[in-house]
Write an enzyme that holds these catalytic residues in place. Sequence first.
Site, short mmCIF file in Angstrom:
data_model
loop_
_atom_site.label_atom_id
_atom_site.label_comp_id
_atom_site.label_asym_id
_atom_site.label_seq_id
_atom_site.Cartn_x
_atom_site.Cartn_y
_atom_site.Cartn_z
N HIS A 1 -18.28 5.35 4.68
CA HIS A 1 -17.11 6.16 4.40
C HIS A 1 -15.68 5.70 4.93
CE1 HIS A 1 -14.96 9.87 3.77
NE2 HIS A 1 -14.74 10.24 4.81
N SER B 1 -17.55 17.22 1.88
CA SER B 1 -16.84 17.40 3.02
C SER B 1 -17.58 17.91 4.25
CB SER B 1 -15.63 18.46 2.52
OG SER B 1 -15.06 18.53 3.78
N ARG C 1 -20.01 12.64 13.33
CA ARG C 1 -20.65 12.02 12.30
C ARG C 1 -21.54 10.91 12.54
NH1 ARG C 1 -14.88 11.37 8.76
NH2 ARG C 1 -14.94 13.66 8.03
N HIS D 1 -20.92 8.47 6.94
CA HIS D 1 -20.74 9.68 6.89
C HIS D 1 -22.06 10.50 6.54
CE1 HIS D 1 -18.92 13.68 5.84
NE2 HIS D 1 -17.63 13.20 6.08
N GLY E 1 0.62 -1.20 -0.21
CA GLY E 1 0.02 0.11 0.12
C GLY E 1 0.90 1.36 0.15
#
Lengths: 271, 640
Positions: free
Chosen positions: B403, B285, B332, B267, B41
Site C-alpha cells: 500500500h 479504508s 497496519r 495494508h 509530480g
Amino acid sequence: MVAENTSSRSLSITLRVWRQAGPTQPGKFVDYQSKDLSPNMSFLEMLDVVNDELTLKGEEPIAFAHDCREGICGTCSCTINGKPHGPGKGVATCQVYMRAFRDGDVVTVEPFRAAAFPVIKDLITDRSAFDKIQQAGGFITARTGSAPEANGLPVPKPDADLAMDAAACIGCGACVAACKNASAMLFVAAKVSHLGLLPQGQAERDRRVLSMVSTMDALGFGNCTNQYECSAACPKLITHDFIARMNRDYLGASLRAAFKPESAASGGGAG
Amino acid sequence: MATLDSKIPSGPLADKWRNHKANIKLVNPANKRKYEVIVVGAGLAGASAASSLGDLGYKVKCFVFHDSPRRAHSIAAQGGINAAKNYQNDGDSVHRLFYDTLKGGDYRAREANVHRLAEVSVNIIDQCVAQGVPFAREYGGLLANRSFGGAQVSRTFYARGQTGQQLLLGAYSALSRTIGQGLVEMHTHSEMLDLVIVDGQAKGIIVRDLVTGKITRHAADAVVLATGGYGNVFNLATYARGSNATAIWRAYKRGACIANLCYTQIHPTCIPVSGDYQSKLTLMSESLRNDGRIWVPKKKEDAKKDPNSIPEADRDYYLERMYPSFGNLCPRDIASRAAKRVCDEGRGVGPTGLGVYLDFADAIKRLGENGVRERYGNLFDIYHEITAESAYKVPMRIFPAVHYTMGGLWVDYNLMSNVPGLFVLGEANFSDHGANRLGASALMQGLADGYFVIPYTIGDYLAGQKPGSRPSTDRPEFKAAEDNVTAMTNRLLSSKGKHPVSYYHKRLGKILWEFCGMARTKEGLEKALKLIPELREEFWKDVLVPGSGDTLNQSLEQAGRVADFLELGELMCRDALTREESCGGHFREEHQFPDGECKRDDASFGHVAAWEYQGEGKTPLRNIEPLNYEFTKMSVRNYK
C-alpha cells in the site's frame, strides 16, 4: 451497480474497438475475439489481456486511458455499447466487471466523443479543456499560510454535505460524452456549486461562475437542453440540480456585474 | 562515500522548526522571479509545492505523466488526515501526535522531522478549509473527527471516504489558480526520464512527451521531486497502475542516496486477489476498523463454511484477543502480520484461503444499516462492485496488500537530498514515517512538505545560488543525459523478444511478495538476490515492446518503468538482507520475540541505511545516518 451475470463460468466476447492512430488520421472499428474470460475480471483487465495477445501477435496494442482502477482518478474513459463508462450505474469504466456481459456478446468500445475532447489515439482523448475551465475560476484564492483557524468559520452540516456531493466529481468527462450537445454544464456546475455553497467561497462567487462559464463556452462545449443524460452517465451520480443552481448563480452574477461598477483601483496596488 | 548531514537544528525539540525558520536564508521578493524551480509530480506534495512556490514568486515548471494534474494517486486515499487540533477535547496535542507517529514508525524516523510534521499538521487543516475542502462536520457546523490505527485519540479529519480526493482537488485548485495566473507553467503527459547534474548540483531534467515521443531538456535552479512511492515494484498493489519509481530511481543513479527501501507497508484491509489476470488490489479504508470486527474461525475445518453459520463461540476475534487495548485499531504492520499468521495456520477464509473476515454485524445492530451506510456506504459499494457480495449481509473478506513505501530518496531536515539542489517531498522521500506509517499520516506529510516546509527551505538553498546562474541546456551534461534516455528507449524498442512487459512485472512481483513481503528470511532474500538479476537479464534479452518511440506508446512507458523496478527490487532485497532486525514493516523471521512481535536491534540498526549507486553491475554502498534520540526513548512498541 452493474447488472449481474450470476453464472461463474467463463465467457467469450467479440470486442469491437475504435482504432485511430493519431488525431488527424481516420479511425475505424476493428473486431477482436476475447476468449475464456473470468466474470470477476474487470473490463480494463480484459483489455490488458487482449493487449498482451496483440503484442505477441506483433500488432499494436489498443491505447486506453487508465490509472487508479478504483473509480476515483477520472482517467479511464471508454464508451461501452454506446454508454460512457458502460452498463453500470454510478461507476467508472474501471469498475465495470465482465460479469456485466453474457457469453457471445458483441461489445463496442469507443472513446468519449465530443468536439472539445479530440482523440489522441484509439480510446484516449484530450480532456485538457476541463483543466482550462478550472484555471479560469475553479478555486478559492487562499495563499498558503494566510488561512484563518479552521473552526473559526462554522459550515452548517447540510451545506457541507451538499458541497461534498458536488465536490465528488472526478473530472472524467462522461457528462460531456453522454450529452447530445457535448455540454460541460454538469462538470462546471459541480465545481461552482461546491465552492458557492461554502462560506469561504462567497468572496469570489460571482467572478467564479462568470469566468468558468465563459471559458466553457469559448472551448466549444455545447449548451444544456435539460435531457439529464449527464447525471445518468456520471460515475459519481452528481445530480443535474446543480445545473439549475449554477444558472441561478450565473444570472445573479450577470445582473450584478451589469449594475455594479468595479473600482478603478481594483487591479492595481496602492503605493 | 556520500556525506549525510541531516542538518537537524540544535535546541529543544519544540523550538527547532521555529528557530530554523528564523535563521535560514531568504530570497528577496524581487529576486524570486529570477529563479526557476522544476517540480515533478502533482499529487498532494507536488501540487501544494508548485502552487506555494508560484505564489511566493518563483518561476515554477510542473511536470506530470498524467493527462491532468488532478489524476495523481493521492486522489485515492480514502480515510483521512491527522492533525493535532484537539477539537475532541480528548487529550490530543502536538506532542502526542509526534509521539504516536514516532512510535508507530517503530523508532526508525528522525525525531526532529516528525515533530515538525505534528506542528504543521494544524496549519494544514486551516489551509484546506480555506480552500473549500468539504470536510465532514458536526451539526453545529464545526469539524468532525474519527479514529485511526495506532492512536487513542480522535484526530483524523475526513471527507466521507474520499479524503485524498478532496485534499488533492484543493491542492489542484490552488495549482490551477497559479497556472491561470501564469505563475506555474504546467507540462502534462510529460515523464521525467533523467536528472541533470551540473557541477555537482541538480540543475535540470530530461523529459519525454508521452503523446509525441519528443525528448526535451529543461534547466532550473533547483529540482523538486514529488513522484510518490515505489510499491508497484510488487506489481500487485493498491497503487495506480501508472505509479512508478522512475524519477527517484534515475535520480539515485545520478548520485542521490536512496534510503530504507525495505520499509514497505502492507495494508491489512484490502480485497483479496481473485485471479492471475488481476492488475491491482483495492483498499478498503482503515476507517472500517472503527466499526468492523476482524475474525477467522477458531477451527480450520470451519474456514470454508458460510460465515453467518459459524456461532460466536467458534470465532476468533484475533486482534481483540492479542491486542486488547488497541484491538481492531492496532497499527497496519501488526494487523497485517496477524492476518498472515492466522492464514498460515490454515484458518484463512474465502476460495484461496488467503482472507479474513471484517464483520459489521455488531455495528449494524448498534447503528442500524443506515447508520453504517452513512459512514461507509461508498466503501461497501466498491466492495460490492468488485466481489458481487453485500457486506451488509455477509462479512467482508479482506487480506493484506502492498500500500505504501516508507523508504525513498534520502533527504536532510530541509528535504534536500545529498545532491545539492535536489529536493524530495512526500512519499518519494524517506523522512517521516520510520519503518511503518500510521493511517491518515501520508496526506499529512505530503501537504506538510509542499505547503509548509519546502517554501521555507528551498530559499535557504537558492539564496546561495547567483540569480541568473542557471546553466544553459546546451551544456554537455544535458546532452549526455538526453543521449542516455534515447539509448534506453532504443534498446527497449529494438529487443523484439518473446514476452510482453507484463510478463516480467508479474514475475518480479511474485518474487518480491514471496521473499520480501510480510515476512523475510536471510535464505529467502538471498534467493531473491539471485532470481532478480536473472529475471532482469531475461527482460533485456526477451522483452517485446511493440510500436515506436515517436508516438504515444504505453508499452514503451511501462517497459521503462519495469526496467527500473527490476533494479530497485534487487536493492530493496539487499536492504532487507542487511537490516538484521525486525522493525515496523520489515519483519525478519530470525528476529522476533516468542509471541511473534518484531525484535529490533537498536544498538546495531538504530540508523538510516542510505544506498549510494556505484555504477552498473557494482554493489551499491551502504551509508549510515545514525538516529540520535535526544528526547524520546527507543522502547519496545506495545499495543497490548
